[in-house]
Design an enzyme around this catalytic site. Structure first.
Site, PDB file in Angstrom:
ATOM      1  N   ASN A   1       5.058   5.985   3.355  1.00  0.00           N
ATOM      2  CA  ASN A   1       4.287   6.650   2.301  1.00  0.00           C
ATOM      3  C   ASN A   1       4.103   8.145   2.465  1.00  0.00           C
ATOM      4  O   ASN A   1       3.355   8.763   1.719  1.00  0.00           O
ATOM      5  CB  ASN A   1       2.929   5.960   2.171  1.00  0.00           C
ATOM      6  N   THR A   2       4.773   8.742   3.456  1.00  0.00           N
ATOM      7  CA  THR A   2       4.812  10.195   3.588  1.00  0.00           C
ATOM      8  C   THR A   2       6.288  10.574   3.556  1.00  0.00           C
ATOM      9  O   THR A   2       7.045  10.158   4.449  1.00  0.00           O
ATOM     10  CB  THR A   2       4.151  10.658   4.902  1.00  0.00           C
TER      11      THR A   2
ATOM     12  N   LYS B   1       5.943   3.448  16.928  1.00  0.00           N
ATOM     13  CA  LYS B   1       5.917   2.332  15.966  1.00  0.00           C
ATOM     14  C   LYS B   1       7.053   2.493  14.970  1.00  0.00           C
ATOM     15  O   LYS B   1       7.187   3.555  14.345  1.00  0.00           O
ATOM     16  CB  LYS B   1       4.579   2.304  15.234  1.00  0.00           C
TER      17      LYS B   1
ATOM     18  N   ASN C   1       0.837  -1.203   0.000  1.00  0.00           N
ATOM     19  CA  ASN C   1       0.000   0.000   0.000  1.00  0.00           C
ATOM     20  C   ASN C   1       0.865   1.244   0.000  1.00  0.00           C
ATOM     21  O   ASN C   1       1.973   1.259   0.522  1.00  0.00           O
ATOM     22  CB  ASN C   1      -0.962  -0.010   1.200  1.00  0.00           C
TER      23      ASN C   1
ATOM     24  N   PHE D   1      -1.575   8.217   4.382  1.00  0.00           N
ATOM     25  CA  PHE D   1      -2.377   8.822   5.461  1.00  0.00           C
ATOM     26  C   PHE D   1      -3.658   9.487   4.952  1.00  0.00           C
ATOM     27  O   PHE D   1      -3.981  10.613   5.326  1.00  0.00           O
ATOM     28  CB  PHE D   1      -1.551   9.855   6.248  1.00  0.00           C
TER      29      PHE D   1
ATOM     30  N   ASN E   1       6.106  -1.702  11.295  1.00  0.00           N
ATOM     31  CA  ASN E   1       5.283  -1.239  10.172  1.00  0.00           C
ATOM     32  C   ASN E   1       5.624  -2.067   8.923  1.00  0.00           C
ATOM     33  O   ASN E   1       6.314  -3.076   9.018  1.00  0.00           O
ATOM     34  CB  ASN E   1       5.563   0.259   9.947  1.00  0.00           C
TER      35      ASN E   1
ATOM     36  N   SER F   1       5.721   5.051   8.682  1.00  0.00           N
ATOM     37  CA  SER F   1       5.032   4.853   7.413  1.00  0.00           C
ATOM     38  C   SER F   1       5.968   5.238   6.281  1.00  0.00           C
ATOM     39  O   SER F   1       6.552   6.318   6.296  1.00  0.00           O
ATOM     40  CB  SER F   1       3.770   5.712   7.338  1.00  0.00           C
TER      41      SER F   1
END
Ligand code: FMN
Length: 348
Positions: A174-175, A208, A110, A114, A237, A172
């Protein structure tokens, strides 16, 4: 698994994965879904810092980002649930498609970035639906924020009164730049601000981490997290690594989750457990009671899962809790705590 759940999963599997997940959440929010009730027993109780859990199996962040299925998650047999990630302001996330099913690998990739309704809306849903279940919120930062640490504090301020724990998500993929907050000085500053924002509240705080960290980085995180007085670390993660995948979507950008994450993520968990006395929550690749038990024996006091639920349905949670109880009994453990770390060496 009920016939209805089996049929539902078969239909969902043929759809675009994000649409399928949204539909599944909608069904759950309308009262569908398994209801085994609270699952517990003397062996299953566990503690993670100041949190007392009726069983150690939790729903991982990202499954219900906007807290729309609170009632269903509180009935599915899990010991705890983590909503979010929430950012202060709502944001749409990355363009679709941004979720890919890697069925041959039991995995997903994915790159949501966010997407969420914003901390205000999510806090309002949590406030409107108090449940007996231990629940937390995954804290995130807006993509265009000038003060990312301030974003985590703001989400905590909005949602704090309605949750039992919060997880500072600095992992994450993805940022852009978010994972730089795992660096020692940045993390120390961020955690100090979040701890100050918690104030005298007795909410538990976790951080995390990514599975893609080397030993030196893990040692820094263990030190800073302990010094900040957090309750524990969530490991891990999704990964940006791609090893040994067969599915057509294997080269999509984003974070990989599911079965291929089990071994690397559990290695990081075991390593971390040699570096800190803080309780650990193990997440990454759990698809069975045996996997959950392996995480506990590698050093986790509790576990979470997400990707396997999209393949096996939410009824998998109860199967894992019951199976875990049997495995603990088989090995003569009177409690989860007795099993924590008993097979750490196998992962080092
Ligand atoms: C679609 C998707 C969205 C996710 N969103 C978040 C998130 O918002 N915050 C977070 O900390 N982790 C998020 N995760 C990571 C999961 O919480 C978990 O750490 C990871 O998927 C590994 O567990 P699994 O293999 O059981 O899925 C997401 C995972 C997936 C698959």
């Amino acid at each position: 698994m009920s016939l209805l759940e089996r049929a539902g999963l078969a239909v969902l599997r043929r759809m675009d994965p994000e649409t399928a997940h949204d539909l599944a959440l909608r069904a759950l929010s309308r009262g569908l879904g398994p209801s085994p009730g609270p699952l517990s027993g003397p062996r299953l109780h566990t503690r993670v810092g100041r949190l007392g859990l009726i069983n150690p199996v939790g729903i991982a962040a990202g499954f219900d980002k906007n807290a729309v299925a609170i009632d269903a998650l509180s009935r599915c047999g899990a010991g705890f649930a983590e909503y979010g990630a929430a950012t202060p302001r709502p944001q749409p996330g990355n363009p679709r498609p941004r979720l890919f099913r890697l069925a041959e690998d039991g995995a997903a990739i994915n790159r949501f970035g966010f997407n969420n309704d914003g901390a205000g809306a999510i806090a309002a849903r949590l406030a409107a639906q108090p449940t007996g279940m231990i629940r937390g919120l995954n804290l995130g930062a807006n993509k265009d924020s000038a003060d990312r640490a301030g974003d985590y504090v703001e989400v905590l301020r909005l949602a704090g009164p309605h949750i039992d724990f919060a997880t500072v998500n600095v992992s994450s993929p993805n940022t852009a730049g978010l994972r730089d907050l795992q660096d020692k000085a940045a993390l120390a500053d961020l955690l100090a601000r979040v701890v100050a924002a918690r104030g005298a509240d007795d909410m538990a705080l976790f951080v995390k981490i990514a599975p893609d960290l080397d030993d030196a980085a893990l040692a820094d995180i263990a030190e800073v997290t302990t010094q900040a007085g957090l309750d524990g670390i969530v490991a891990t993660n999704t990964t940006v690594r791609r090893d040994g995948l067969r599915s057509a979507h294997r080269d999509e950008a984003g974070g990989l989750s599911g079965r291929p994450l089990m071994a690397p993520s559990t290695r990081v968990l075991a390593r971390l457990s040699t570096l800190t006395d803080l309780p650990l929550i193990g997440v990454g690749g759990i698809a069975s009671a045996e996997d959950a038990y392996a995480k506990i024996r590698a050093g986790a006091s509790a576990v979470q899962l997400y990707t396997a639920l999209s393949y096996g349905g939410l009824s998998l949670v109860a199967d894992i809790v019951k199976g875990l109880d049997r495995l603990l009994a088989r090995d003569g453990h009177a409690s989860v705590a007795e099993a924590v770390g008993t097979d750490r060496a196998a992962w080092l």
